[in-house]
Scaffold this active site. Structure first.
Site, mmCIF file in Angstrom:
data_model
loop_
_atom_site.group_PDB
_atom_site.id
_atom_site.type_symbol
_atom_site.label_atom_id
_atom_site.label_comp_id
_atom_site.label_asym_id
_atom_site.label_seq_id
_atom_site.Cartn_x
_atom_site.Cartn_y
_atom_site.Cartn_z
ATOM 1 C CE1 TYR A 1 -6.996 26.081 -2.850
ATOM 2 C CE2 TYR A 1 -5.595 25.073 -1.188
ATOM 3 C CZ TYR A 1 -6.855 25.365 -1.686
ATOM 4 O OH TYR A 1 -7.969 24.932 -1.008
ATOM 5 C CE LYS B 1 10.130 29.217 26.215
ATOM 6 N NZ LYS B 1 10.973 30.365 26.547
HETATM 7 C C1 LIG Z 1 12.229 30.153 26.408
HETATM 8 C C2 LIG Z 1 13.160 30.587 27.449
HETATM 9 C C3 LIG Z 1 14.322 29.865 27.700
HETATM 10 C C4 LIG Z 1 14.770 28.702 26.851
HETATM 11 O O1 LIG Z 1 15.383 29.189 25.680
HETATM 12 P P1 LIG Z 1 15.949 28.199 24.562
HETATM 13 O O2 LIG Z 1 16.559 29.104 23.571
HETATM 14 O O3 LIG Z 1 14.777 27.468 24.021
HETATM 15 O O4 LIG Z 1 16.917 27.300 25.236
HETATM 16 C C5 LIG Z 1 15.093 30.246 28.783
HETATM 17 N N1 LIG Z 1 14.745 31.313 29.536
HETATM 18 C C6 LIG Z 1 13.658 32.056 29.300
HETATM 19 C C7 LIG Z 1 13.355 33.222 30.152
HETATM 20 C C8 LIG Z 1 12.827 31.733 28.233
HETATM 21 O O5 LIG Z 1 11.745 32.469 27.987
#
Ligand SMILES: *Cc1c(COP(=O)(O)O)cnc(C)c1O
Length: 409
Positions: A280, A42
């Site tokens: 800045y 994702k």
């Molecule tokens: C993002 C996510 C993961 C992965 O989590 P990490 O901490 O990056 O390993 C697993 N399950 C779900 C439902 C998630 O949204």
């Protein structure tokens, strides 16, 4: 001159993504978990490029030439890929990805048609959603159980309400393919994971006769895989790591490798004199004569403003401090005492000359989570993928200037 050895990419700043390190991390997770992965890609592969990550991990792609080239994970490393939006699934499908894709975020009923067209497995947790999916003749889907996270999934103590919808689905030949939950504090040993697991098990027994024997079970994110003693296995048939694949959120049990290296070439070097400010707000004021180098990277590239006066860079394997505010397009570092000319490469995240600024360290310096830091990197930087063909300098002991050329994706 560094430029002749390290061909300049189309930009003064870029990301080197080490796909070999990424694969090694995934293999470590697979070994520790003892079951195949749903690799979470994702947010565009946590900022590193979902398609490149999926390919490197050996996810199925239609392109036969590609398949012949990447045989590293012919085995059972991956069960599939995890995403959060249908747009993310579309990017993968458009690139020819034919792997299983699970969407862990709830979809709106209006999105079901597209989910079916994209062959995405949704997470369905209300009677209405399950009934609508079955009516639309949707395919495989997963049942998320909320065991304490309170953001999605059916509450573990309310699963009985799903019985009519589940038995309808079962009769239609559309029983869930998988059932899962998500831990809220997997990175700490505070007993909460055990509580959530017990709730998950209760929910499972409550629904037992409506679930297929082949039901897939998955609970563990990266931290849960790392923290769970190897001897103490859950009933899980899959795990869902994200961040650890990308080499961040290092926990002692997994020797993760750095996968991302944020580099930028010096575009300006100048002296500032005692009492003069930099950047800045003039938040940095020189206490003596200092030599300041500017690199063309800033918060517009995901090098976050929180790193103002706190970040560090590596120049010829020497740590140098970020001074002044990180601006949208430029960052200034104090290179006093280190030879620095325009064109030299400064590493802001990652390895150079035997030194390493891990994603975790950089995030901590800025008071950020490694997740935010990583996903922010997808804003503007071109990505150069160090591929799996052995182009990698494994010990990272040579300075950046000696790195071999990289492929611009
Ligand atoms: C993002 C996510 C993961 C992965 O989590 P990490 O901490 O990056 O390993 C697993 N399950 C779900 C439902 C998630 O949204």
């Amino acid at each position: 001159m560094t430029a002749s050895i390290y061909p300049p990419p189309a930009s003064g700043s870029w990301l080197d993504v080490d796909l070999q390190a990424l694969c090694d991390n995934a293999a470590s997770l697979r070994a520790r978990a003892g079951v195949p992965l749903i690799a979470m890609v994702k947010a565009d592969g946590y900022g590193l490029g979902a398609v490149a990550v999926a390919r490197a991990l050996g996810a199925a792609f239609a392109d036969p030439a590609f398949r012949a080239e990447h045989t590293q994970f012919a085995g059972d490393l991956l069960w599939g890929l995890g995403i959060a939006t249908l747009a993310e699934a579309k990017v993968l499908r458009d690139a020819g990805c034919t792997a299983r894709i699970l969407c862990c975020t709830p979809l709106l009923p209006a999105e079901f048609v597209d989910a079916i067209a994209l062959d995405v497995r949704p997470s369905l947790h209300t009677p209405a959603a399950i009934e609508y999916w079955v009516a639309q003749r949707g395919g495989a889907w997963h049942l998320p159980i909320d065991t304490g996270m309170a953001r999605a999934g059916v509450r573990w103590d309310e699963v009985a309400a799903l019985r009519p919808a589940l038995s309808q689905a079962l009769q239609a030949g559309r029983a869930p393919e998988g059932m899962f939950t998500h831990f809220h504090s997997a990175e700490v040993e505070d007993g909460s994971r055990e509580t959530q697991e017990a709730r998950f098990a209760d929910a499972g027994s409550m629904l037992r006769e409506m679930l297929p024997a082949s039901l897939l079970i998955h609970t563990d994110n990266s931290a849960a895989i790392a923290m769970r003693g190897v001897a103490v296995r859950s009933a899980a048939t899959l795990v869902r790591p994200g961040i650890a694949i990308y080499g961040a959120q290092q926990l002692a049990t997994l020797a993760l490798q750095q996968t991302v290296h944020l580099r930028a070439r010096i575009v300006d070097v100048r002296d500032v004199f005692v009492g003069e400010g930099v950047g800045y707000g003039a938040t940095y004021v020189a206490a003596g004569m200092r030599r300041i180098a500017t690199v063309p990277v800033g918060y517009g590239d995901g090098y976050r403003r929180h790193l103002s006066n706190r970040g560090e860079g590596l120049l010829r394997g020497v740590r140098i401090p970020v001074v002044g505010r990180v601006s949208m397009d430029m960052t200034t570092l104090d290179v006093t005492g280190v030879p620095a000319v325009v064109g030299d490469v400064i590493t802001l995240i990652g390895a150079d000359g035997g030194q390493l600024l891990t994603t975790d360290e950089v995030a901590a310096r800025g008071g950020l989570s490694p997740y935010e830091l990583l996903v922010g990197l997808r804003l503007r930087l071109p990505r150069l993928y160090r591929d799996l063909a052995g182009m990698r300098d494994r010990d990272a002991s040579r300075p950046t200037a000696a790195y071999p050329p990289l492929r611009l994706a």
